[in-house]
Design an enzyme around this catalytic site. Structure first.
Site, mmCIF file in Angstrom:
data_model
loop_
_atom_site.group_PDB
_atom_site.id
_atom_site.type_symbol
_atom_site.label_atom_id
_atom_site.label_comp_id
_atom_site.label_asym_id
_atom_site.label_seq_id
_atom_site.Cartn_x
_atom_site.Cartn_y
_atom_site.Cartn_z
ATOM 1 N N ASP A 1 2.929 -6.427 11.400
ATOM 2 C CA ASP A 1 2.223 -4.980 10.809
ATOM 3 C C ASP A 1 2.798 -3.663 11.171
ATOM 4 O O ASP A 1 2.048 -2.949 11.539
ATOM 5 C CB ASP A 1 0.817 -5.151 11.360
ATOM 6 C CG ASP A 1 -0.174 -4.301 10.462
ATOM 7 O OD1 ASP A 1 0.144 -3.698 9.455
ATOM 8 O OD2 ASP A 1 -1.446 -4.316 10.607
ATOM 9 N N ASP B 1 -3.197 -5.722 1.387
ATOM 10 C CA ASP B 1 -3.414 -5.609 2.746
ATOM 11 C C ASP B 1 -3.707 -3.716 2.794
ATOM 12 O O ASP B 1 -3.152 -3.140 2.088
ATOM 13 C CB ASP B 1 -1.954 -5.609 3.157
ATOM 14 C CG ASP B 1 -1.988 -5.500 4.749
ATOM 15 O OD1 ASP B 1 -2.945 -5.925 5.614
ATOM 16 O OD2 ASP B 1 -1.245 -4.467 5.446
ATOM 17 N N HIS C 1 -2.803 -10.997 10.031
ATOM 18 C CA HIS C 1 -3.272 -10.323 11.514
ATOM 19 C C HIS C 1 -4.276 -10.602 12.062
ATOM 20 O O HIS C 1 -5.365 -10.040 12.147
ATOM 21 C CB HIS C 1 -3.045 -8.741 11.461
ATOM 22 C CG HIS C 1 -3.713 -8.015 10.215
ATOM 23 N ND1 HIS C 1 -4.933 -8.170 9.906
ATOM 24 C CD2 HIS C 1 -3.240 -6.845 9.329
ATOM 25 C CE1 HIS C 1 -5.086 -7.492 8.773
ATOM 26 N NE2 HIS C 1 -4.003 -6.689 8.576
ATOM 27 N N HIS D 1 -6.076 -9.489 4.067
ATOM 28 C CA HIS D 1 -6.616 -8.587 5.099
ATOM 29 C C HIS D 1 -8.062 -8.910 5.284
ATOM 30 O O HIS D 1 -8.800 -8.470 4.504
ATOM 31 C CB HIS D 1 -6.171 -7.132 4.818
ATOM 32 C CG HIS D 1 -6.805 -6.196 5.647
ATOM 33 N ND1 HIS D 1 -6.082 -5.175 6.357
ATOM 34 C CD2 HIS D 1 -8.086 -5.692 5.836
ATOM 35 C CE1 HIS D 1 -6.751 -4.545 6.968
ATOM 36 N NE2 HIS D 1 -8.085 -4.682 6.809
ATOM 37 N N ASN E 1 0.888 -1.084 -0.019
ATOM 38 C CA ASN E 1 -0.115 0.121 -0.019
ATOM 39 C C ASN E 1 0.900 1.359 0.029
ATOM 40 O O ASN E 1 0.530 2.270 0.671
ATOM 41 C CB ASN E 1 -1.015 -0.063 1.163
ATOM 42 C CG ASN E 1 -0.315 -0.178 2.608
ATOM 43 O OD1 ASN E 1 0.983 -0.593 2.626
ATOM 44 N ND2 ASN E 1 -1.085 0.253 3.459
#
Lengths: 311, 426
Positions: free
Chosen positions: B303, B150, B230, B177, B92
């Site tokens: 993360d 993500d 995550h 995600h 991202n």
């Protein structure tokens, strides 16, 4: 007391103390010249990032009656629109010499964030759907004035409407229950927070089942955008189930009182003119707003000498 | 002839052994593991463990596009200090990592920094918009082995199915995600009693679990492999456990912060605790820890999400989600005491190297002939975080004031010491 940010932080003794102090302020407001020099030389800045009529005006009136200087920060003409950060804005105004900020913001927690960036006192005039402690003080004072009750033990209060998005509800639930009242929340499930099981309240989804049992009927404003967000199908449907109608007024106990924090949505939650409700305290809520906010300002900024030893 | 390096007196942890040995390195390889080895340079490792270097499946390095928060160089340095020798860089960025040009740029910047192996991930969909597939084959040909959007979940189930089918022929891992966006509009924190009190819009657990469930079923019909990023809820762990029992090719990670911090921290109104997915309940933490022990969770991934100070000084609703993680991961995991040292190495090095498909050079046993990507850490050393001393360009660590246990002493990347005695070497 340094800040007034939530009823929780204030606690029962703080709440009782402010209600007593408000009696003194109400007395001042009865005088032919309702002005005292108690906060002469102090400066109060209003930081309103959200629209407000009564809260902002009543704070400014309160500050002036205590002879404080006031500064109004108007968001639409401010540097915030030029991209200045909130921290910089607060620091800039602090540098001008400010003793208290009265803050209203659409975001939860702003009063706590700001208090890290300034040495001035912070008064929360509404943060998102979180807290509006001076409104709760106004409402407690107004109920006390009408009922002459020092404690709310045995009193049953219904708070009706959009609890989920209401800072007034969150502050009042804390304040009313601290003073001993039992509180019932009346709302469709979509306008309640997802889980209120840890709150000291009961819950009903039917106003008609509750209305005849309460001593205080506290109506909340329903904002029309709740319909767009799908919380209620139509305002009409909401108003039929949860609005105050003539028929529902008749179902109230004869000495039950009706309150609303304003601004009212006539035709939605108020299907009846409040002046047609015998025990409506809506005007007293506005009138007491100034006295309560004088008490808050004096408590946070006063030296203690000019009002009979109160500090 | 290059100088040889010997790591003296540490306990070498391998998959099937654990004993005190010296490790001798020449050029970029381990050449000998044994007793009383001598070399030109010696690093003391007494009282420490020597393992393969850590591999982070989930690092936001912010370059290109948000160099104010982090650069590949500063993020790499933070990684080296955390014992990492490889970081999977999240896509991202701006522009996003959906083209060979951007992916090559990220990899080259990593090489230029020379502190860790920067492994660029690729986007599943163009621009991470969730509308059409990114050129996955082209990216795979350029060396990308790990694909994710993500920051966003792929919302469109049909598109996700296509992505899984397409990926099957490429030998790559898709990572999701998990967040059903309709359920988390405006959400700031976990939907719980605390969010009720604070009047904040809640991020319900089911928004994660619905997508975990959907993707498990998509894996079942496509046969493609899938990694869950995550995971944060009890029910997600249960879903993954059941899917693994069914033999599906699924892996999952959990972050150090979801193992150590709870939702109640948001009552401080400090946006440093805002993260996506949000901090959850103590029951969720307990379930995640059980998942670590029974193999449901394969990896601990940071993360790592740096944000400049001014962004984290915005209000809770406007501040971007994310917290730093690279330099604190080991200390947090060991302080939580959720698992044995051997499990920690598996979760932070061996398994993630395999998931990222870089196990030819990372996460290898420390034996003669393997690449010298190593981490030497003291499992007992306690320390506290001073944000200004972190190597990351940002300071949004949630661990100020907490005591961490376990700290990286030396890191060796491709035979070169990037960290000696807790100090970055460049």
């Amino acid at each position: 007391m340094k800040h007034l940010r939530s009823i929780d932080e204030l606690g029962l003794s703080g709440l009782m103390g402010l209600l007593q102090l408000t009696d003194h302020m109400a007395e001042i407001n009865q005088r032919p010249v309702p002005k005292v020099p108690a906060l002469r030389g102090r400066t109060v800045a209003s930081l309103f990032f959200e629209d407000s009529t009564r809260t902002r005006l009543s704070f400014e009136t309160a500050a002036k009656r205590l002879s404080a200087d006031t500064m109004t920060f108007n968001v639409s003409t401010s540097s915030v629109n030029k991209g200045e950060s909130l921290r910089d804005t607060v620091a800039t105004i602090t540098d001008m010499g400010v003793d208290a900020f009265v803050v209203r913001h659409k975001s939860v927690g702003i009063p706590w964030q700001i208090s890290k960036w300034t040495s001035a006192s912070i008064i929360n005039a509404g943060d998102g759907a979180h807290q509006h402690p001076t409104q709760a003080l106004v409402d407690c004072y107004t109920i006390r004035e009408a009922t002459h009750a020092q404690s709310f033990a045995g009193m049953k209060v219904a708070i009706v409407g959009d609890i989920k998005h209401s800072r007034v509800a969150r502050s009042n639930i804390q304040a009313f229950t601290l003073l001993g009242a039992s509180v019932v929340l009346v709302a469709p499930p979509t306008l309640l927070p997802p889980d209120v099981s840890h709150w000291p309240v009961s819950v009903s989804h039917k106003l008609d089942e509750v209305i005849g049992t309460v001593d205080v009927l506290y109506m909340l404003r329903l904002q029309s955008e709740r319909m767009a967000q799908g919380h209620v199908p139509t305002l009409r449907e909401y108003s039929e189930q949860y609005g105050l109608t003539q028929k529902r007024v008749l179902a109230l106990k004869s000495d039950a009182i009706v309150m609303h924090p304003g601004p009212m949505n006539r035709g939605v939650e108020m299907q009846i003119d409040p002046s047609d409700v015998k025990n409506s305290l809506i005007h007293r809520q506005v009138a007491n707003g100034v006295s309560v906010r004088m008490a808050v300002l004096f408590e946070l900024l006063g030296s203690g000498s000019s009002l009979g030893g109160q500090a | 002839m290059s100088k040889s390096l010997v790591i003296k007196g540490g306990t070498v942890i391998n998959r099937k052994s654990q004993e005190v040995s010296d490790v001798k390195i020449e050029n970029d390889c381990v050449i000998e593991v044994g007793k009383n080895l001598k070399g030109d340079i010696q690093l003391d490792a007494s009282g420490c463990f020597v393992s393969s270097g850590f591999v982070d499946l989930h690092a936001h390095l912010r370059e290109p596009g948000k160099e104010e928060a982090e650069t590949i160089e500063t993020g790499s340095r933070a990684g080296a200090l955390g014992g990492y020798t490889a970081l999977v860089a999240m896509p991202n960025t701006d522009p996003p990592q959906d083209s060979v040009a951007v992916v090559d740029f990220v990899r080259e910047q990593g090489k230029r920094a020379g502190l860790v192996d920067v492994v660029p991930s690729g986007c599943i969909t163009l621009g991470r918009q969730g509308e059409s597939l990114a050129p996955m084959a082209e990216l795979a040909h350029a060396g990308v082995t790990f694909f994710t959007d993500d920051g966003n979940g792929v919302q469109d189930a049909a598109l996700m199915r296509r992505a899984l089918e397409y990926a099957k022929g490429l030998g790559v891992t898709l990572a999701q995600h998990c967040e059903v966006a309709e359920l988390t509009k405006g959400a700031v924190m976990n939907e719980c009693s605390c969010c009720t009190d604070l009047g904040l819009p809640g991020w319900p657990a089911i928004a994660e679990e619905l997508m975990v469930f959907r993707d498990i079923e998509l894996v079942r019909i496509t046969g493609a492999s899938m990694h869950f990023l995550h995971l944060s809820t009890k029910r997600s762990v249960e879903l993954v456990r059941a899917a693994k029992r069914d033999g599906l090719p699924i892996t999952a990670e959990v972050t150090p912060h979801h193992l150590s911090l709870t939702q109640e921290l948001l009552a401080s109104y400090d946006p440093v605790f805002k993260v996506n997915p949000p901090l959850r309940s103590i029951e969720d933490i307990q379930a995640l820890k059980v998942g670590l022990l029974d193999g449901t969770i394969d990896a601990i991934a940071t993360d790592h999400a740096p944000h400049p100070r001014r962004d984290k000084e915005m209000s809770l609703d406007l501040a971007p989600p994310g917290m730093l993680g690279l330099e604190t991961a080991l200390g947090v995991v060991l302080a939580e005491g959720a698992c044995e040292i051997r499990d920690v190495v598996a979760l932070m090095s061996w398994n993630p190297a395999k998931i990222a498909r870089i196990d030819n050079r990372h996460g290898c046993d420390v034996i003669a002939g393997t690449k010298a990507n190593l981490c030497v850490f003291d499992p007992q050393l306690t320390w506290s975080v001073v944000p200004e001393r972190l190597a990351s360009k940002s300071i949004n660590t949630p661990y100020i004031g907490r005591t961490l246990r376990g700290r990286v002493r030396h890191t060796i990347f491709q035979g070169t010491t990037t960290v000696i005695d807790g100090q970055a070497q460049k």
